[in-house]
Design a protein around this motif. Structure first.
Motif, PDB file in Angstrom:
ATOM      1  N   LEU A 129       0.612  -1.377   0.199  1.00 45.50           N
ATOM      2  CA  LEU A 129      -0.044  -0.088   0.183  1.00 45.50           C
ATOM      3  C   LEU A 129       0.883   1.227   0.027  1.00 45.50           C
ATOM      4  O   LEU A 129       0.600   2.173  -0.649  1.00 45.50           O
ATOM      5  CB  LEU A 129      -1.085   0.059   1.197  1.00 45.50           C
ATOM      6  N   GLY A 130       1.977   1.341   0.781  1.00 45.41           N
ATOM      7  CA  GLY A 130       2.795   2.333   0.702  1.00 45.41           C
ATOM      8  C   GLY A 130       3.454   2.663  -0.441  1.00 45.41           C
ATOM      9  O   GLY A 130       3.673   3.578  -1.038  1.00 45.41           O
ATOM     10  N   ASN A 131       3.883   1.453  -1.214  1.00 42.33           N
ATOM     11  CA  ASN A 131       4.353   1.643  -2.402  1.00 42.33           C
ATOM     12  C   ASN A 131       3.419   2.382  -3.492  1.00 42.33           C
ATOM     13  O   ASN A 131       3.903   3.102  -4.334  1.00 42.33           O
ATOM     14  CB  ASN A 131       4.935   0.393  -3.114  1.00 42.33           C
ATOM     15  N   VAL A 132       2.311   1.751  -3.418  1.00 47.38           N
ATOM     16  CA  VAL A 132       1.295   2.713  -4.278  1.00 47.38           C
ATOM     17  C   VAL A 132       1.247   4.138  -3.896  1.00 47.38           C
ATOM     18  O   VAL A 132       1.150   5.070  -4.949  1.00 47.38           O
ATOM     19  CB  VAL A 132      -0.015   2.154  -3.936  1.00 47.38           C
ATOM     20  N   ILE A 133       1.526   4.559  -2.796  1.00 45.66           N
ATOM     21  CA  ILE A 133       1.327   6.167  -2.407  1.00 45.66           C
ATOM     22  C   ILE A 133       2.568   6.764  -3.249  1.00 45.66           C
ATOM     23  O   ILE A 133       2.449   7.709  -3.685  1.00 45.66           O
ATOM     24  CB  ILE A 133       1.095   6.271  -0.981  1.00 45.66           C
ATOM     25  N   LYS A 134       3.651   5.974  -3.103  1.00 45.89           N
ATOM     26  CA  LYS A 134       4.678   6.322  -3.588  1.00 45.89           C
ATOM     27  C   LYS A 134       4.520   6.606  -5.252  1.00 45.89           C
ATOM     28  O   LYS A 134       4.979   7.585  -5.870  1.00 45.89           O
ATOM     29  CB  LYS A 134       5.961   5.531  -3.505  1.00 45.89           C
ATOM     30  N   GLN A 135       3.955   5.820  -5.845  1.00 46.87           N
ATOM     31  CA  GLN A 135       3.704   5.801  -7.353  1.00 46.87           C
ATOM     32  C   GLN A 135       2.858   6.819  -7.536  1.00 46.87           C
ATOM     33  O   GLN A 135       2.956   7.643  -8.546  1.00 46.87           O
ATOM     34  CB  GLN A 135       3.251   4.438  -7.788  1.00 46.87           C
ATOM     35  N   PHE A 136       1.780   7.101  -6.659  1.00 46.42           N
ATOM     36  CA  PHE A 136       0.735   8.069  -7.028  1.00 46.42           C
ATOM     37  C   PHE A 136       1.297   9.647  -6.828  1.00 46.42           C
ATOM     38  O   PHE A 136       0.939  10.508  -7.602  1.00 46.42           O
ATOM     39  CB  PHE A 136      -0.411   8.172  -6.118  1.00 46.42           C
ATOM     40  N   TRP A 137       2.355   9.403  -6.046  1.00 49.57           N
ATOM     41  CA  TRP A 137       2.930  11.010  -5.879  1.00 49.57           C
ATOM     42  C   TRP A 137       4.396  11.176  -6.858  1.00 49.57           C
ATOM     43  O   TRP A 137       4.433  11.860  -7.515  1.00 49.57           O
ATOM     44  CB  TRP A 137       3.650  11.040  -4.224  1.00 49.57           C
ATOM     45  N   SER A 138       5.157  10.260  -6.762  1.00 53.02           N
ATOM     46  CA  SER A 138       6.609  10.141  -7.455  1.00 53.02           C
ATOM     47  C   SER A 138       6.674   9.899  -8.991  1.00 53.02           C
ATOM     48  O   SER A 138       7.386  10.255  -9.708  1.00 53.02           O
ATOM     49  CB  SER A 138       7.481   9.486  -6.676  1.00 53.02           C
ATOM     50  N   GLU A 139       5.636   8.980  -9.320  1.00 54.26           N
ATOM     51  CA  GLU A 139       5.461   8.436 -10.637  1.00 54.26           C
ATOM     52  C   GLU A 139       4.398   8.732 -11.544  1.00 54.26           C
ATOM     53  O   GLU A 139       3.978   8.029 -12.246  1.00 54.26           O
ATOM     54  CB  GLU A 139       5.584   6.830 -10.451  1.00 54.26           C
ATOM     55  N   THR A 140       3.681   9.951 -11.038  1.00 57.59           N
ATOM     56  CA  THR A 140       2.587  10.434 -11.571  1.00 57.59           C
ATOM     57  C   THR A 140       2.786  12.003 -12.216  1.00 57.59           C
ATOM     58  O   THR A 140       3.559  12.738 -11.579  1.00 57.59           O
ATOM     59  CB  THR A 140       1.519  10.696 -10.870  1.00 57.59           C
ATOM     60  N   LEU A 141       2.445  12.213 -13.551  1.00 65.62           N
ATOM     61  CA  LEU A 141       2.588  13.392 -14.196  1.00 65.62           C
ATOM     62  C   LEU A 141       1.629  14.551 -13.685  1.00 65.62           C
ATOM     63  O   LEU A 141       0.657  14.582 -14.133  1.00 65.62           O
ATOM     64  CB  LEU A 141       2.477  13.235 -15.692  1.00 65.62           C
ATOM     65  N   TRP A 142       1.920  15.140 -12.590  1.00 64.86           N
ATOM     66  CA  TRP A 142       0.918  16.279 -12.040  1.00 64.86           C
ATOM     67  C   TRP A 142       1.464  17.441 -12.493  1.00 64.86           C
ATOM     68  O   TRP A 142       2.576  17.975 -12.633  1.00 64.86           O
ATOM     69  CB  TRP A 142       1.196  16.349 -10.379  1.00 64.86           C
ATOM     70  N   GLN A 143       0.445  17.978 -13.323  1.00 68.75           N
ATOM     71  CA  GLN A 143       0.602  19.295 -14.175  1.00 68.75           C
ATOM     72  C   GLN A 143       0.236  20.676 -13.700  1.00 68.75           C
ATOM     73  O   GLN A 143      -0.873  20.845 -13.495  1.00 68.75           O
ATOM     74  CB  GLN A 143       0.017  18.969 -15.622  1.00 68.75           C
ATOM     75  N   ASP A 144       1.406  21.088 -13.090  1.00 72.03           N
ATOM     76  CA  ASP A 144       1.279  22.626 -12.460  1.00 72.03           C
ATOM     77  C   ASP A 144      -0.085  22.675 -11.573  1.00 72.03           C
ATOM     78  O   ASP A 144      -0.862  23.423 -11.666  1.00 72.03           O
ATOM     79  CB  ASP A 144       0.995  23.605 -13.582  1.00 72.03           C
ATOM     80  N   VAL A 145       0.064  21.845 -10.946  1.00 70.93           N
ATOM     81  CA  VAL A 145      -0.955  21.641  -9.563  1.00 70.93           C
ATOM     82  C   VAL A 145      -0.786  22.949  -8.526  1.00 70.93           C
ATOM     83  O   VAL A 145       0.392  22.859  -7.746  1.00 70.93           O
ATOM     84  CB  VAL A 145      -1.248  20.445  -8.815  1.00 70.93           C
ATOM     85  N   ASP A 146      -1.765  23.760  -8.301  1.00 67.39           N
ATOM     86  CA  ASP A 146      -1.645  24.744  -7.175  1.00 67.39           C
ATOM     87  C   ASP A 146      -2.019  24.045  -5.862  1.00 67.39           C
ATOM     88  O   ASP A 146      -1.455  24.177  -4.865  1.00 67.39           O
ATOM     89  CB  ASP A 146      -2.655  25.851  -7.535  1.00 67.39           C
ATOM     90  N   TYR A 147      -2.941  23.378  -5.930  1.00 67.87           N
ATOM     91  CA  TYR A 147      -3.301  22.548  -4.545  1.00 67.87           C
ATOM     92  C   TYR A 147      -3.471  21.211  -4.896  1.00 67.87           C
ATOM     93  O   TYR A 147      -4.456  20.773  -5.561  1.00 67.87           O
ATOM     94  CB  TYR A 147      -4.629  23.403  -4.022  1.00 67.87           C
ATOM     95  N   MET A 148      -2.818  20.356  -4.003  1.00 67.40           N
ATOM     96  CA  MET A 148      -3.120  18.766  -3.823  1.00 67.40           C
ATOM     97  C   MET A 148      -3.783  18.512  -2.700  1.00 67.40           C
ATOM     98  O   MET A 148      -3.308  18.899  -1.592  1.00 67.40           O
ATOM     99  CB  MET A 148      -1.720  18.041  -4.284  1.00 67.40           C
ATOM    100  N   PHE A 149      -4.911  17.750  -2.865  1.00 68.09           N
ATOM    101  CA  PHE A 149      -5.658  17.309  -1.701  1.00 68.09           C
ATOM    102  C   PHE A 149      -5.572  15.645  -1.659  1.00 68.09           C
ATOM    103  O   PHE A 149      -5.668  15.150  -2.643  1.00 68.09           O
ATOM    104  CB  PHE A 149      -7.248  17.665  -1.906  1.00 68.09           C
ATOM    105  N   VAL A 150      -5.013  15.320  -0.668  1.00 66.07           N
ATOM    106  CA  VAL A 150      -4.761  13.625  -0.260  1.00 66.07           C
ATOM    107  C   VAL A 150      -5.921  13.279   0.481  1.00 66.07           C
ATOM    108  O   VAL A 150      -6.088  13.570   1.866  1.00 66.07           O
ATOM    109  CB  VAL A 150      -3.374  13.625   0.414  1.00 66.07           C
ATOM    110  N   ASP A 151      -6.626  12.527   0.079  1.00 68.06           N
ATOM    111  CA  ASP A 151      -7.994  11.812   0.761  1.00 68.06           C
ATOM    112  C   ASP A 151      -7.156  10.502   1.394  1.00 68.06           C
ATOM    113  O   ASP A 151      -6.745   9.776   0.902  1.00 68.06           O
ATOM    114  CB  ASP A 151      -9.102  11.275  -0.177  1.00 68.06           C
ATOM    115  N   MET A 152      -7.036  10.817   2.800  1.00 67.03           N
ATOM    116  CA  MET A 152      -6.395   9.677   3.723  1.00 67.03           C
ATOM    117  C   MET A 152      -7.383   8.616   4.055  1.00 67.03           C
ATOM    118  O   MET A 152      -8.390   9.060   4.202  1.00 67.03           O
ATOM    119  CB  MET A 152      -5.497  10.235   4.683  1.00 67.03           C
TER     120      MET A 152
END
Length: 276
Positions: A129-152
């Protein structure tokens, strides 16, 4: 050293057991850009954390900002449902995940957008599960995001701990419900945030009341609210009291949260916007 008490502040710089603090933060990909990261947390499940996250994303997008939503509730994902997102995410030639886009342009990633079916259960252990979080953050092309909301996910387990330690959170918002039990639940979330040195922006009470459609009276379905007392106890502002509104449930079930006229989170949007 056999006598080491693991308190490096008490030993000399030449101590062989001395360890420098580890940086556990996941690095954002060089092609991605995210300015501010806000976590939405709760001490227990079923209090409307995902709904609050979605409403905040919609309101912030309406305010003119580029918005992203990272659905970190891997075993109970619900972000795609409220926005009517279906199908699967795809990748770039560099093997980066491309977020889905809602009708108003909110970027979103969720495990439900990677599974063959949204009803497929995620039966994984903590490290995966932790590795998926890493992929969603580090291995995703987030394009010019002003605010990221993380639903935990709820509670203080592996995934919330991973998010607290590994994502550069600028602050969290704690979601609770009106029941008497809320004091203990909020305390757990507050204490975890303090232990992780993450700022708490404030509290949101969901299912706070039901407004009678005939006379307009506010009915406390789950008992009288204690959120103001709890906010005062921890010196935290109460940012919103969200009602039990059939329109909210209907919009979420039909994937049309972005079509709602009333968002109920104007104060939160103003607070988040001020973080720029």
């Amino acid at each position: 050293m056999s006598s080491c008490n693991n308190d490096c502040s008490s030993c000399g710089s030449n101590c062989a057991s001395r360890r420098e603090p580890q940086d556990l933060t996941f690095k954002l990909h060089e092609k991605s850009k995210v300015k501010k990261v806000i976590g939405i947390v709760s001490g227990k499940g079923g209090v409307g954390k995902s709904m609050t996250t979605s409403l905040m994303a919609v309101g912030t997008r309406r305010a003119g900002f580029n918005v992203g939503v990272l659905d970190a509730d891997i075993t109970g994902p619900s972000i795609p449902k409220g926005f009517g997102l279906t199908g699967q995410l795809y990748g770039t030639p560099e093997q980066l995940i491309v977020p889905a886009r809602t009708k108003t342009g909110i970027q979103a990633v969720s495990i439900n957008l990677l599974l063959d079916s949204e009803t497929t259960p995620v039966i994984w252990r903590g490290p995966v599960l932790g590795n998926v979080i890493k992929q969603f953050w580090s291995e995703t092309l987030w394009q010019d995001v002003d605010y990221m909301f993380v639903d935990m996910p709820p509670g203080t387990g592996d995934v919330p701990l991973t998010v607290f330690q590994s994502l550069p959170l600028d602050g969290i918002i704690i979601v609770a419900s009106p029941q008497e039990l809320v004091g203990m639940i909020v305390a757990k979330a507050v204490n975890m945030a303090k232990m992780m040195n993450v700022p708490i922006l404030g509290l949101v009470e969901n299912m706070s009341y039901l407004q009678c459609p005939d006379c307009g009276k506010k009915i406390s379905v789950f008992g009288e609210s204690h959120i103001d007392e709890i906010g005062a106890q921890y010196q935290l502002p109460v940012l919103a009291k969200l009602p039990i509104d059939p329109k909210l449930a209907e919009a979420c079930d039909s994937g049309k949260l972005e079509d709602l006229e009333e968002i109920y989170v104007d104060r939160i949007v103003a607070l988040v916007s001020a973080l720029r």
